[in-house]
Design a protein around this motif. Structure first.
Motif, PDB file in Angstrom:
ATOM      1  N   ILE A  43       0.850  -1.199   0.000  1.00  0.00           N
ATOM      2  CA  ILE A  43       0.000   0.000   0.000  1.00  0.00           C
ATOM      3  C   ILE A  43       0.882   1.244   0.000  1.00  0.00           C
ATOM      4  CG2 ILE A  43      -1.716   1.285   1.299  1.00  0.00           C
ATOM      5  CD1 ILE A  43      -2.958  -1.156   0.271  1.00  0.00           C
ATOM      6  N   ALA A  44       1.937   1.216   0.831  1.00  0.00           N
ATOM      7  CA  ALA A  44       2.827   2.368   0.892  1.00  0.00           C
ATOM      8  C   ALA A  44       3.442   2.649  -0.471  1.00  0.00           C
ATOM      9  CB  ALA A  44       3.918   2.119   1.932  1.00  0.00           C
ATOM     10  N   ALA A  45       3.964   1.591  -1.100  1.00  0.00           N
ATOM     11  CA  ALA A  45       4.619   1.774  -2.389  1.00  0.00           C
ATOM     12  C   ALA A  45       3.635   2.280  -3.430  1.00  0.00           C
ATOM     13  CB  ALA A  45       5.232   0.459  -2.839  1.00  0.00           C
ATOM     14  N   MET A  46       2.433   1.722  -3.388  1.00  0.00           N
ATOM     15  CA  MET A  46       1.427   2.137  -4.369  1.00  0.00           C
ATOM     16  C   MET A  46       1.071   3.603  -4.173  1.00  0.00           C
ATOM     17  SD  MET A  46      -0.117   0.520  -6.835  1.00  0.00           S
ATOM     18  CE  MET A  46      -1.052   1.440  -8.045  1.00  0.00           C
ATOM     19  N   LEU A  47       1.003   4.004  -2.913  1.00  0.00           N
ATOM     20  CA  LEU A  47       0.699   5.411  -2.656  1.00  0.00           C
ATOM     21  C   LEU A  47       1.824   6.302  -3.153  1.00  0.00           C
ATOM     22  CD1 LEU A  47      -0.941   5.187   0.871  1.00  0.00           C
ATOM     23  CD2 LEU A  47      -2.041   5.723  -1.301  1.00  0.00           C
ATOM     24  N   ILE A  48       3.060   5.854  -2.944  1.00  0.00           N
ATOM     25  CA  ILE A  48       4.179   6.649  -3.447  1.00  0.00           C
ATOM     26  C   ILE A  48       4.082   6.747  -4.959  1.00  0.00           C
ATOM     27  CG2 ILE A  48       6.685   6.649  -3.752  1.00  0.00           C
ATOM     28  CD1 ILE A  48       6.881   5.396  -0.962  1.00  0.00           C
ATOM     29  N   LEU A  49       3.703   5.646  -5.576  1.00  0.00           N
ATOM     30  CA  LEU A  49       3.590   5.625  -7.032  1.00  0.00           C
ATOM     31  C   LEU A  49       2.602   6.687  -7.522  1.00  0.00           C
ATOM     32  CD1 LEU A  49       3.175   2.353  -9.108  1.00  0.00           C
ATOM     33  CD2 LEU A  49       2.129   4.475  -9.798  1.00  0.00           C
ATOM     34  N   VAL A  50       1.442   6.707  -6.890  1.00  0.00           N
ATOM     35  CA  VAL A  50       0.432   7.615  -7.435  1.00  0.00           C
ATOM     36  C   VAL A  50       0.591   9.027  -6.903  1.00  0.00           C
ATOM     37  CG1 VAL A  50      -1.213   5.774  -7.815  1.00  0.00           C
ATOM     38  CG2 VAL A  50      -1.266   7.019  -5.656  1.00  0.00           C
ATOM     39  N   LEU A  51       1.164   9.163  -5.714  1.00  0.00           N
ATOM     40  CA  LEU A  51       1.241  10.485  -5.122  1.00  0.00           C
ATOM     41  C   LEU A  51       2.521  11.228  -5.462  1.00  0.00           C
ATOM     42  CD1 LEU A  51      -0.270   9.865  -1.600  1.00  0.00           C
ATOM     43  CD2 LEU A  51      -1.137  11.434  -3.316  1.00  0.00           C
ATOM     44  N   GLY A  52       3.548  10.498  -5.832  1.00  0.00           N
ATOM     45  CA  GLY A  52       4.814  11.156  -6.115  1.00  0.00           C
ATOM     46  C   GLY A  52       4.653  12.207  -7.186  1.00  0.00           C
ATOM     47  N   ASN A  53       5.299  13.348  -6.942  1.00  0.00           N
ATOM     48  CA  ASN A  53       5.155  14.418  -7.905  1.00  0.00           C
ATOM     49  C   ASN A  53       6.266  14.386  -8.943  1.00  0.00           C
ATOM     50  OD1 ASN A  53       4.114  16.805  -9.051  1.00  0.00           O
ATOM     51  ND2 ASN A  53       5.680  17.991  -7.987  1.00  0.00           N
ATOM     52  N   ASN A  54       6.997  13.324  -8.964  1.00  0.00           N
ATOM     53  CA  ASN A  54       7.941  13.245 -10.074  1.00  0.00           C
ATOM     54  C   ASN A  54       8.063  11.802 -10.532  1.00  0.00           C
ATOM     55  OD1 ASN A  54       9.934  11.980  -8.364  1.00  0.00           O
ATOM     56  ND2 ASN A  54      10.210  14.019  -7.461  1.00  0.00           N
ATOM     57  N   LEU A  55       8.631  11.678 -11.697  1.00  0.00           N
ATOM     58  CA  LEU A  55       8.689  10.344 -12.285  1.00  0.00           C
ATOM     59  C   LEU A  55       9.611   9.433 -11.505  1.00  0.00           C
ATOM     60  CD1 LEU A  55       8.643  11.233 -16.055  1.00  0.00           C
ATOM     61  CD2 LEU A  55       6.985   9.842 -14.844  1.00  0.00           C
ATOM     62  N   ALA A  56      10.588  10.026 -10.801  1.00  0.00           N
ATOM     63  CA  ALA A  56      11.487   9.176 -10.026  1.00  0.00           C
ATOM     64  C   ALA A  56      10.750   8.539  -8.857  1.00  0.00           C
ATOM     65  CB  ALA A  56      12.673   9.983  -9.530  1.00  0.00           C
ATOM     66  N   LEU A  57       9.920   9.340  -8.190  1.00  0.00           N
ATOM     67  CA  LEU A  57       9.130   8.760  -7.105  1.00  0.00           C
ATOM     68  C   LEU A  57       8.143   7.748  -7.662  1.00  0.00           C
ATOM     69  CD1 LEU A  57       8.495  11.776  -4.744  1.00  0.00           C
ATOM     70  CD2 LEU A  57       9.835   9.733  -4.291  1.00  0.00           C
ATOM     71  N   LEU A  58       7.587   8.105  -8.811  1.00  0.00           N
ATOM     72  CA  LEU A  58       6.703   7.132  -9.451  1.00  0.00           C
ATOM     73  C   LEU A  58       7.454   5.832  -9.682  1.00  0.00           C
ATOM     74  CD1 LEU A  58       4.086   7.356 -12.097  1.00  0.00           C
ATOM     75  CD2 LEU A  58       6.126   6.158 -12.807  1.00  0.00           C
ATOM     76  N   PHE A  59       8.688   5.988 -10.117  1.00  0.00           N
ATOM     77  CA  PHE A  59       9.483   4.789 -10.385  1.00  0.00           C
ATOM     78  C   PHE A  59       9.787   4.043  -9.097  1.00  0.00           C
ATOM     79  CE2 PHE A  59      13.443   2.554 -11.516  1.00  0.00           C
ATOM     80  CZ  PHE A  59      12.957   1.818 -12.571  1.00  0.00           C
ATOM     81  N   MET A  60      10.021   4.818  -8.049  1.00  0.00           N
ATOM     82  CA  MET A  60      10.274   4.167  -6.760  1.00  0.00           C
ATOM     83  C   MET A  60       9.066   3.331  -6.352  1.00  0.00           C
ATOM     84  SD  MET A  60      10.837   5.930  -3.097  1.00  0.00           S
ATOM     85  CE  MET A  60      12.510   6.085  -2.588  1.00  0.00           C
TER      86      MET A  60
END
Lengths: 115, 667, 518, 483, 173
Positions: B132-149
């Motif tokens: 859940i945490a990773a998925m949230l980072i994926l959708v909430l990240g404001n950059n593609l790197a966080l999305l990638f994370m």
């Protein structure tokens, strides 16, 4: 000995030297090989004497130097003889020592050390 | 609730993850295994539920204005390039947050029941919370790197959860396969990122946050409008990534195998959330695709093909989870059709509804499997509606929703995709409207969907024959459950499991009605970046949709009403070749697997035994040198006369050399 | 300070080796104490390090051989600071591991580790070419002793291979060193082996203007030594046997030692041979890429877990080289960071593999299986270490790889497309390894193996923490290096007279210029 | 007649003093040996060592002195001769130091060893200190004849006698060529002095050129034999293996220094023939290096390996001379450093190997070193350091030697020779490694004898010299009179 | 070439040289070591004669005394002592080394000959004083200019003495 070219002595010496060299290669008896080496040394001695006799005029006209150069060749011969004597003493000693150890001095039987 | 509370949303599952991972063992030790489960279960569900509540509160504040960016400390910070921890709060991210935490908490709740007999309870919820945490980072990240994370993070959790029952090597293999195939997708995504950095840098050379959406989206728009080829490159690379994660052809191969994981995992990760990341990515980066008709066409066509392909394969499956998995593949194809034709929000709409009904179906399937002692073969089912009433009822709703029964959620979302495809003209190259073609294909797939879902439902619940009574009980590998005896009756599941089913059934039923038509306004208040809006509705489409839905169901019912036809029974030699081909994914999986795995292994072995063994290890050189040493050893004969001869040869060589030298240029 | 850092472990090692200490615990205590003191000095230097400057700091310089201008010259800057700390850390870990696991002749073992540490540190800190070469070669001896004394069944072969490869590379560097010094002498009339002096002559263009044709081959002579050490395809032949046959401490310390290769490139090759570097950067990046993919492919078919990780080192160091030879700021920072990340990550994996081998008595992957049940802590740590190696964002392997690839991409290298694929293969072999060891049915007969003991956990835990920290806050590791990397980059890319010169930095902060190079 | 009244030449006592001291030491040692009552050779050794040390001191005091030509220009004292003589004396002294224990273990009680080795040193010293071919010849013979005897010192061993025989026959054969070469040079120049060659060569007299060329070729052969250059190297491994280890040690070091010194003087005098001589020398150097290194790979006998290794080192020294050919004096530091470092490291290696001999038996297979590390860690580690030095690793004296050869090669445009050396250094690692590693293979066998003080002393000196030579390069080379 | 006239001296030299050459060949060719030794003696005698023809009287005498008188006797003595006189004692095999040795020896002869004999063919006149080889000249030179080598040879002879004793004495240890 006027009339005899230097090349005659040198040629004889070279022939003796070459014969000695061939002897070293073809003989199996170390004493004979050693004799062949003596032959080589004597050939060289002859060369020295011949050069001493024939060749010094080519050098500058300083009589003392010229004489000194003449003598150099003969001196070489004297010392080669001395060296040959020492070598013979030691060389024959080695041959004796080997003979005592294995009662055989065939040079072609000696190859423990190889590879 | 302020946008900055988004930190709490992300922190909660991370907290849950830390508690489960670090404290799980301690709790078990402290209170004993039996008691610990309720504590751990609560600790697992609570953060997600709380996150949902907070997320919902934030969502209410999200308006049509520009997205809010919540910036935190930097992650990567070097001269000329920086990636901060920053979160974007906008309709797209919040939609996903709600789905993730909402469905997530339901599935967590379900899992507390489903996994109740599992020893590694804490480990399971560790992974799940981390997901859940990773998925949230994926959708909430404001950059593609966080999305990638997040992207990699969810991949990791998927890997861990697929291999949860690690003692079975097959599960481990499936996990590896999932991770590796996803990595292939990541390859494209990473290259896409790099390309974006380079493009953005040309536009805004002073900028350092070269992957942040607020920087790159305008910059890309500026840069790409005039350069469709560049847009195509970026778009296709990103799509490779999306296709990997969202199981599009040809990278879908991992998803069916991923069903090796526990069923809640299949529901959460491999149906509702993670696999839709690709669609999220396309929505985020829609600028790129808008600038490139070619990329759009590719997206749409691959989506359409995948949809068709998945649906066809689903007919040949006998494992209930596999049927659902291919159905997921197929439905994901629908979403990509939507994105490909420029109606990105329809993709998201379908993501949402699909999350409802597919989660429901998976959880229902889980309940069935649970009742059937982990037997997953639909051929061993039959007549279960009698025993599993709640399950049957809820699953029926889900079934109708996916089949496109009018006015249930699936009907609306599917219809909006097809409508956009048929009426739009975005995915057009050289006058050929590929979008429309995809729309028609989609309509056909809708028919097939209804048919194979009917097949599944009837084989499971319908018919009079209770085939499980005649089958040798199947002792499952992990051995936590007893086999199902002939006298045993399947039991309905407990409350922790059926409550989520019920909730999801409601959502599946009404979700479409409530949300229909709202997504465009919600996600794209300002419209698209470059292209004009796409109409969602095509004439007569509703009618066509109903016809295919009912037609499909009727078609399915006609065949399976009486139970399992012999042509699909246990004796697979009697199967028709089409059915066999469907079962074997038309040979695609084995072909690619053989080619890549076996081929790669053979190539590696070949390199290992040739290049590595002889060349780079220096063996060839060493043996050549040592061979030369051997020759010299041989020449050292030990005979004096030989040595003398070698010497003399040397002598002659020396004097010969000098004799020649005197003529050839002395001085 | 720096002398102490270098000489303390060396002298302590020699004294320990010679001292008549019979009791193993005493030797262990001395070893641990010295290594911790060394690490402490390293950390103190890090704490006092001036981060924003490319300046050489804490310089110590004495004349050694006056007639040839050979100096004893130590200094630290951004290129070396973290490598110094890494070496100190890994040595401490190695000492700790040794104290726990080595049963025979512990005294000599400690002496070896300490001497190796000193030699590596000396290499990182030397600015005189001859001094550097001395320390560079000095690393061989303790490593050799370690392999031959505590190594596996084929240790003799492995040891000679290790020595021959490394020496084979460096002997060419020796020619290069003296040739370069001679050219410098010829240009300036003054013998010097000091990087600073020679770089000054390079920077103002006089040296290579006078001897343009020599630059290329001297560059290669230097590069070969470093590429062997790095290890870069196709010169990596030593690493597999060395890692498989030496005691597990070998690879742990080697994780610091292989950085000598990449560090050498940064410290010597780039500043001293700018034109040759520019001309060959693409080729070397290509080799790095081949190494990335090739190493990964070969790793995937290994049976021995240590060999697998050895090839993984080849693959990972490929990213370092790729980043360096991208000659972009991002790439070079990525390469430099990847050095540290790989050092920590590989050491962690090897440490854990050491634990595994100790428990199972074999390193053959086929002999393992299902260990997750009995080794939950170890398996979790291994998992995280493995994922760090895979390059999972959030763990330390990712950032370096990402930046290296990005830098190379910026430089316009098309090989990045292939290199990025190496990441896929990395997942293949690492997951395969993990699966073989921990997944599948348990293969244990008899008593179950025991999970980590507390000291073992602490050793691995330190590295594990760094793996996570490095993944989440890579800035910690890059901020000291950036200025120096910028300077080095300037030394390569700037026009002759605008090149930064060691010792004369008014040190403009590295400009974030990111034009595509090449 | 008065023309033959040559004046008595001037005699600079200092120049011949070291040789005289060493020769007299031999005589004194012989007398002591004859007069000795006890079974031990302690007194003989004391006399020999004292004499050698005195000679070394007398050399040390002359290090920075200017050049002297004395005794009718037959003896030269210059930096080169003083340094090389010093090396020879050091070599002999170390050999003497560890010989007692070795000879006792070998059951060789000949006290005559000590006078003979000092006289051999005299021969080697004569070779270094002259440009007169007569003296070179006599030096060669004094050295060789003594070594023939010494090689056969172990009378009970066939291999010792065989090596003596081989050495003797081939050595005498080679002296024949040397002598013939001297005759040619004499014939051409009328002089026995090497320095006269250049003057005559430039006259382009066809009656002289042929003689000079043949003379140069034959001299090169004679000296090449002594320095064991390929293809005149084949005696080396056999003799090194067969001769008693302490004798081999001196053969490989002191005698080699003498041979190289003579070669150095010879090459120094034929610079005028450079364009003719150099290609041949390069070929010979490369062959020597390659053959020495590659042949050593397959050997199993330590002394044989070291024999081949000495061949390859001869090649390295030859390279040092070739690359400085145009002005050997400028390369003197390189040559001298290489020689002295080679002397100590090789001497040390043989000293350690001599430790294998025990109760009359001595087998020098690699496996015979096994267990050394356990028996005497000091010797094993010393051996390792010697091997490192031979291979040219820092921090050893051998490193500077190799480094300077590489540098000189590059500086004088022989990069390719540097590369040849580099490649061969890699090869050499393999066999040096074999020796060092053999010492560290542990076995429980207690084959090794009691350690003698002399051996410990010899090893200590060598180790200290090697490590010290690395660190204190500058003071040492200054002490040796470098500019 | 034109200078070369047939003179009695030349004929005498030719005869002596021929004898010397034949004797030299005999040394190598006879299987019997004693015969070889006797050939060598003949050769040395002829050499002594040739030294006389070159006015090197002192050397000629020394040659007879040292070589023929001492060295060759030593040889014969050893041959007898080791009982190597009979051909059976050491059978000489004919192997490929014989022709090879001969060929290489011939090559050696030809190469050197071509280099030194051809250019020197014309020199027929002596250049040194006729009394250069007398004992006085030798003695004066030896003890003045050649004092150093003279001393050196003493060391050599000492080595010879000690060495031969060492090698020949029965007590081995």
């Amino acid at each position: 000995m006027n009339g005899v070219p230097l090349a005659g002595y040198l040629g004889l010496a070279l022939f003796m030297f070459s014969t000695g060299v061939v002897g070293v290669l073809v003989r199996r008896n170390p004493i004979v090989i050693f004799m062949c080496i003596e032959l080589m040394l004597n050939a060289v001695n002859l060369t020295f004497v011949a050069f001493a006799r024939y060749r010094v005029q080519a050098l500058p006209d300083d009589p003392v130097l010229a004489q000194s150069q003449t003598m150099a060749g003969q001196m070489m011969v004297v010392f080669v003889m001395a060296v040959a004597a020492a070598e013979v003493a030691v060389g024959l000693g080695i041959i004796m020592a080997i003979y005592r150890l294995r009662h055989n001095i065939d040079i072609d039987d000696m190859n423990i050390l190889k590879g | 609730m302020d946008s900055s509370a988004i930190w709490i949303v992300i922190a909660l599952p991370i907290l849950g993850f830390l508690v489960q991972s670090l404290g799980g063992g301690l709790i078990v030790k402290a209170v004993g295994e039996a008691k610990s489960k309720s504590i751990l279960g609560f600790l697992a569900v609570a953060p997600i539920a709380l996150a949902f509540i907070i997320g919902a509160m934030i969502t209410t504040k999200v308006g049509a204005g520009p997205a809010t960016v919540v910036t935190g400390p930097s992650w990567i910070q070097i001269a000329g390039f920086s990636i901060p921890f920053e979160w974007i709060v906008d309709p797209l991210s919040m939609t996903m947050v709600l789905i993730i935490t909402g469905i997530g908490s339901l599935i967590h709740l379900y899992a507390t029941g489903y996994m109740a007999k599992e020893k590694d309870y804490a480990r399971f919820f560790t992974y799940l919370n981390l997901f859940i945490a990773a998925m949230l980072i994926l959708v909430l990240g404001n950059n593609l790197a966080l999305l990638f994370m997040g992207w990699e993070g969810v991949g990791l959790c998927s890997y861990l959860l697929i291999g949860f029952w690690y003692k079975d090597t097959a599960n481990a293999r499936a996990a590896n396969k999932a991770f590796i195939v996803n990595r292939i997708g990541d390859w494209g995504l990473v290259l896409g990122l790099f390309l974006i950095v380079c493009v953005v840098l040309d536009v805004v050379p002073k900028e350092t946050r070269l992957l942040s959406y607020d920087v790159i989206l305008p910059a890309l728009k500026t840069a790409l409008v005039a350069k469709p080829a560049l847009a195509t490159s970026i778009g296709l690379l990103l799509f490779v990534g999306a296709a990997g994660k969202s199981a599009q052809f040809p990278l879908y191969v991992w998803l069916p195998d991923a069903m090796a994981g526990p069923t809640p995992v299949s529901a959460l990760i491999h149906a509702a959330t993670m696999v839709t990341s690709g669609v999220v990515l396309l929505n985020r980066m829609h600028v790129v695709f808008e600038c490139s008709p070619v990329a759009s066409v590719v997206v749409a066509c691959v989506g359409a093909f995948t949809a068709l392909y998945g649906a066809l394969i689903a007919f040949g499956q006998t494992d209930i989870k596999k049927i659902l998995a291919y159905s997921t593949v197929s439905q994901l194809g629908f979403m990509f059709i939507g994105c490909g034709v420029g109606a990105y929000w329809t993709g998201m709409f379908h993501v949402t509804t699909h999350a409802f009904f597919k989660a429901l179906l998976f959880l229902g399937a889980g309940a069935v499997i649970h009742a059937m002692a982990h037997d997953q073969d639909v051929r061993n089912y039959g007549g279960l509606s009698k025993y599993l009433k709640i399950t049957f009822a809820t699953m029926l709703v889900g079934f109708l929703a996916i089949a496109g029964f009018p006015f249930l959620s699936g009907f609306f979302s599917k219809e909006s995709i097809l409508g956009a495809a048929l009426s739009g003209n975005q995915a057009v190259i050289d006058g050929v409207n590929y979008g429309a073609i995809c729309g028609w294909v989609g309509l056909a797939v809708a028919f097939l969907t209804a048919a194979y879902m009917t097949r599944m439902m009837l084989l499971t619940f319908g018919g009079k024959t209770e085939r499980w009574r005649t089958i040798e009980p199947n002792h499952d590998a992990h051995g936590d459950h007893h086999g199902l005896d002939k006298d045993h009756k399947p039991h309905e599941v407990g409350a922790t499991m059926w409550v989520p089913l019920a909730v999801l059934a409601v959502l599946s039923a009404v979700g479409g009605l409530v949300l229909n038509g709202k997504f465009e306004e919600w996600l794209y208040p300002q419209g698209l970046a470059v292209l004009p809006k796409v109409a969602e509705h095509a004439s007569n489409l509703q009618m066509y949709s109903m016809i295919v839905a009912f037609g499909g169901m009727a078609f399915g019912a006609a065949i399976y009403w009486r139970g399992l036809p012999a042509s699909q029974g246990w004796d697979e030699t009697k199967w028709s070749s089409i059915r066999l081909a469907q079962r074997d994914q038309f040979g695609f999986d084995s072909l690619t697997t053989d080619l890549s795995v076996t081929g790669g292994a053979e190539l590696s072995k070949f390199l290992d035994s040739t290049v590595e063994h002889t060349v780079t290890s220096g063996r060839a050189l060493a043996s050549a040198t040592s061979g030369a040493g051997g020759v010299m050893k041989f020449l050292q004969t030990g005979f004096v006369r030989w040595y003398a001869m070698v010497m003399l040869i040397g002598v002659v060589a020396f004097i010969g050399y000098f004799a020649l030298a005197i003529h050839g240029g002395a001085n | 300070m720096l002398s102490m850092l270098v000489l303390l472990p060396i002298i302590a090692g020699i004294v320990l080796g010679l001292a008549p200490i019979k009791k193993a615990p005493v030797a262990a205590a001395i070893g641990i104490f010295v290594s911790l003191v060394t690490l402490g000095i390293g950390l103190a230097i890090l704490a006092g390090f001036q981060a924003d400057s490319a300046q050489l700091q804490l310089t110590e310089r004495f004349s050694w051989i006056a007639s040839l201008g050979i100096d004893y010259h130590l200094a630290v800057d951004g290129l070396s600071i973290w490598l110094v700390v890494l070496t100190g850390l890994l040595s401490a870990i190695a000492v700790g591991y040794g104290a726990l696991n080595i049963t025979s002749d512990l005294k000599r073992f400690m002496a070896c580790v300490l001497m190796l540490e000193g030699a590596i540190l000396g290499s990182f800190l030397s600015l005189d070419l001859v001094l550097f070469f001395t320390f560079f070669e000095l690393t061989l001896l303790p490593m050799w002793v370690m392999i031959t004394t505590w190594g596996g069944p084929n240790r003799a072969k492995a040891a000679v291979k290790f020595v021959a490869f490394t020496f084979g590379g460096s002997v060419f560097m020796l020619i290069g060193i003296f040739a370069l010094a001679y050219l410098h002498f010829n240009t300036t009339g003054r013998w010097s082996f000091d990087v600073i002096d020679i770089q000054g002559t390079v920077a103002n263009g006089t040296l290579w203007a006078k001897f343009p044709e020599a630059q290329s081959w001297i560059f290669w002579f230097f590069a070969v030594a470093f590429l062997v050490k790095a290890p870069c395809f196709p010169l990596h032949g030593w690493i597999s046997d060395t890692y498989a046959e030496s005691p597990i401490v070998g690879p742990i310390l080697s994780s610091a030692m292989v950085k000598l290769g990449s560090y050498g490139l940064l410290r010597f090759c780039l500043p001293l041979f700018p034109e040759a570097v520019k001309a060959n950067a693409s080729l070397l990046a290509g080799l790095a890429v081949v190494g990335i993919v090739y190493g990964a492919m070969i790793a995937a078919v290994q049976k021995d877990i240590r060999r697998l990780l050895a090839y993984s080192t080849v693959s990972h160091m490929g990213f370092v080289l790729l980043g360096i030879f991208s000659l972009t700021h991002i790439g070079m920072v990525g390469g430099a960071l990847q050095q540290i990340s790989h050092g920590v990550g590989a050491a962690l994996l090897f440490l854990l593999v050491g634990y595994l081998i100790k428990r199972k008595g074999t390193a053959d992957l086929r002999e393992f299986g299902g260990l997750k049940a009995s080794l939950p802590i170890l398996s979790t740590m291994f998992l995280i270490g493995m994922l760090g190696s895979v390059g999972l964002p959030g763990l330390n392997g990712f950032v370096g790889e990402f930046l290296s690839l990005l830098g190379a991409f910026q430089a316009g290298y098309i090989h990045v497309v292939v290199a990025a694929f190496g990441v896929v293969v990395a997942a293949v072999y690492l997951l395969y390894m993990f699966q073989q060891v921990f997944y599948g049915p348990s293969r244990e007969e008899g008593a179950a193996v025991k999970d980590l003991r507390a000291p073992e956990f602490v050793l691995a835990g330190i590295l594990l923490a760094l793996v996570v920290i490095g993944g989440l806050q890579p800035n910690l590791f890059t901020k000291q290096t950036e200025a120096s990397l910028g300077a080095v980059r300037g030394m390569v890319l700037e026009e002759v007279n605008r090149r930064p010169v060691y010792g004369k930095f008014p040190a403009p902060k590295p400009k974030p210029t990111m034009q595509v190079v090449g | 007649m008065d023309a033959f009244n040559f004046p008595i030449p001037s005699i600079e006592v200092a120049a011949v003093l070291p040789m005289a001291i060493v020769a007299l030491t031999g005589v004194l040692a012989l007398v002591t040996e004859i007069l000795k009552k006890k079974k031990t050779n302690d007194r003989v050794i004391t006399v020999t060592l004292v004499g050698l040390i005195v000679a070394a001191i007398s050399l040390g005091l002359q290090l920075a002195e200017p050049r002297i030509d004395t005794l009718n220009d037959m003896v030269i004292r210059d930096r080169f001769s003083v340094c090389t003589q010093l090396f020879i004396v050091i070599s002999a002294a170390i050999a003497v130091l560890f010989s007692d224990g070795y000879l006792r273990e070998k059951r060789i009680s000949f006290g005559e060893f000590y006078p003979l080795i000092t006289w051999a040193s005299v021969g080697a010293m004569m070779m270094t200190a002259t440009t007169n071919l007569l003296i070179v010849f006599l030096g060669v013979e004094v050295l060789s004849v003594a070594l023939y005897v010494l090689a056969g010192l172990s009378r009970r061993e066939e291999k010792s006698e065989e090596s003596a025989m081989k050495y003797f026959l081939l050595g005498a054969f080679a002296s024949g060529f040397l002598l013939y070469g001297i005759a040619m040079v004499y014939g051409a120049t009328g002089s026995l002095n090497l320095e006269s060659i250049a003057g005559v060569w430039v006259r382009h007299d066809p009656t002289q050129q042929g003689l000079i060329l043949m003379g140069v070729a034959l001299l090169l052969i004679g000296l090449g034999f002594k320095s064991s250059l390929v293809p005149f190297h084949q005696w080396t491994p056999d003799v090194y293996q067969g001769a008693p280890t302490n004798v081999t040690a001196f053969m490989a070091t002191g005698a080699k220094v003498g041979a190289f010194a003579a070669l150095y003087r010879f090459l120094d005098s034929v610079t005028a023939l450079g364009s003719i001589v150099l290609p041949l020398l390069c070929t010979v150097a490369v062959l020597t290096i390659v053959v020495g290194n590659v042949a050593a790979l397959k050997q199993q006998d330590i002394k044989r390996i070291l024999g081949y290794s000495s061949i390859s080192h001869a090649g390295y020294v030859l390279v040092a001379m070739i690359v400085n050919f145009k002005s050997l004096a400028n390369g003197m530091d390189t040559v001298l450093w290489y020689l002295i470092s080679y002397v100590v490291m090789s001497m040390g290696a043989f000293a350690v190997v001599s430790f294998i001999a025990s109760s009359g038996k001595e087998s020098t297979k690699l496996a015979d070193l096994n267990g050394l590390a356990k028996r005497s860690p000091f010797l094993a580690w010393s051996l390792l350091i010697f091997m490192l030095s031979l291979a040219g690793f820092p921090p050893t004296a051998g490193f500077w030697g190799k480094a300077f050869i590489l540098r000189d090669a590059y500086v004088h445009g022989y990069l390719w020779l540097a590369v040849v050396i580099a490649l061969n250094s890699i090869v050499s690692v393999f066999y040096y490694y074999k020796i060092a590693a053999a010492a560290f293979v542990s076995t429980d066998q207690e084959r090794f004898p009691k350690m003698s003080k002399g051996l410990v002393g010899a090893c200590t000196i060598c180790v200290a010299a090697i490590l010290g030579g690395f660190v204190f390069f500058q003071p040492i080379i200054s002490f040796l009179g470098s500019r | 070439m034109d200078a070369l006239k047939i003179t009695p001296e030349l004929l005498l030299f030719g005869a002596a040289a021929g004898l010397a050459a034949i004797a030299a060949v005999g040394v190598v060719a006879f299987n019997n070591a004693i015969r070889s030794a006797l050939c060598l003696v003949v050769n040395f005698f002829v050499l002594a004669f040739l030294y006389f023809t070159l006015n090197a009287e002192m050397l000629g005498v020394t040659q007879i005394v040292v070589y023929t008188g001492a060295i060759m006797v030593l040889f014969l003595f050893v041959i007898m002592l080791l009982n190597l006189g009979s051909p059976e004692a050491l059978e000489e095999k004919r192997d490929w080394k014989r022709p090879a040795g001969l060929a290489i020896g011939a090559l050696f002869f030809a190469t050197i000959g071509s280099q030194i004999l051809m250019p020197l063919m014309k020199i027929t006149t002596v250049s040194s004083r006729d009394d250069f080889g007398g004992p006085q000249a030798i003695g004066r030179t030896l003890f003045s200019q050649y004092a150093f080598p003279f001393e050196a040879v003493s060391v050599l002879l000492l080595i010879g003495i000690v060495g031969s004793i060492l090698l020949a004495k029965r007590r081995m240890s």
